[in-house]
Design an enzyme around this catalytic site. Structure first.
Site, PDB file in Angstrom:
ATOM      1  CE  LYS A   1      -4.695  -0.366   2.046  1.00 54.05           C
ATOM      2  NZ  LYS A   1      -5.216  -0.514   3.592  1.00 54.05           N
TER       3      LYS A   1
HETATM    4  O1  G3P Z   1      -9.774   0.553   4.349  1.00 59.63           O
HETATM    5  C1  G3P Z   1      -9.473   1.645   4.820  1.00 59.63           C
HETATM    6  C2  G3P Z   1     -10.200   1.697   6.115  1.00 59.63           C
HETATM    7  O2  G3P Z   1      -9.133   0.850   7.398  1.00 59.63           O
HETATM    8  C3  G3P Z   1     -10.104   2.665   6.959  1.00 59.63           C
HETATM    9  O3  G3P Z   1     -11.585   2.278   7.323  1.00 59.63           O
HETATM   10  O4  G3P Z   1     -13.208   2.958   8.839  1.00 59.63           O
HETATM   11  O5  G3P Z   1     -10.384   3.883   9.633  1.00 59.63           O
HETATM   12  O6  G3P Z   1     -12.068   4.805   7.767  1.00 59.63           O
HETATM   13  P1  G3P Z   1     -11.921   4.005   8.321  1.00 59.63           P
END
Ligand code: G3P
Length: 232
Positions: free
Chosen positions: A85
């Site tokens: 990533k």
């Molecule tokens: O897939 C990306 C994810 O891990 C971020 O999620 O909920 O932290 O915005 P969030």
């Protein structure tokens, strides 16, 4: 639309794979840190073996292109199904261009706009991850970005795939599928929520009750034990 699990939790990944519906995993430093202080390389290798041959995305921490490239080259050696990533910024574009030419798969992450996606695809990223929930959080339409990216990739018949990321609830999964996302990466909690429907539970219970009213304890497969019947 394929489903990936967005987690670094081994038990959750094992369960998802066991269900037969999870074909990849995405992690990030925040998700890994939720597992406590771990041997990162060991953890990633274990995840890779559980979901093999499905791709496992793991993030670099360097902020400049040379650092990202060096980290990515090392990480890529950990397993055959590793995807690195790389953040969707200028240094990330530079790193992605170099890595994709070396056949190291890149997930262009922290993507919040079609323009970022255009550059990620041009640089040769295998996956592009628009963060839906985080855009919704600031009052924007996260799924519109997924739709725009999916249409752009389809229109130009590019091999780059869009992963709807930062998924927060089952409705996001429905919207991602309708938007044409190749993949949605979902938290374990959302995966479990996706299958829930009260009418299914009520229906199963009623079928068994109706059967038992007429057939008593008789089974469809006579050798099966009673434990499979729901008691009313
Ligand atoms: O897939 C990306 C994810 O891990 C971020 O999620 O909920 O932290 O915005 P969030």
């Amino acid at each position: 639309m394929r489903l990936f699990l967005d987690t670094a939790n081994i038990d959750h990944i094992r369960h998802g794979v066991e269900l037969g519906v999870i074909s990849g995993v995405t992690t990030n430093p925040s998700l890994v840190s939720r597992e406590g202080k771990v041997n990162y390389q060991q953890l990633v290798k274990e995840i890779c073996s559980i979901v093999f041959p499905g791709p496992v995305s793991t993030e670099v921490l360097s902020q400049d292109a040379p650092g990202m490239i060096a980290e990515a080259r090392e990480i890529a050696k950990w397993a055959d199904n590793i995807v690195v990533k790389i953040p969707a910024n200028l240094e990330g574009v530079k790193a992605t261009s170099v890595l994709s030419k070396e056949n190291i798969k890149v997930n262009f992450t922290l993507c919040f706009s079609l323009n970022q996606a255009l550059l990620g695809a041009a640089a040769g990223a295998t996956f592009i991850s628009p963060f839906v929930g985080r855009l919704d959080d600031i009052g924007e339409d996260g799924m519109k970005v997924v739709l725009d990216i999916a249409q752009f990739l389809c229109y130009y018949q590019l091999s780059t795939q869009v992963i709807a990321a930062s998924i927060r609830h089952p409705q996001h999964c429905i919207m991602a599928a309708k938007a044409g996302a190749h993949i949605a990466t979902v938290p374990y909690r959302v995966l479990l929520q996706m299958i829930q429907h009260p009418l299914t539970d009520i229906g199963v219970k009623r079928f068994i009750q109706d059967w038992r009213t007429v057939m008593g304890e008789e089974k469809i497969v006579p050798t099966m034990k009673n434990s499979t019947l729901v008691r009313s």
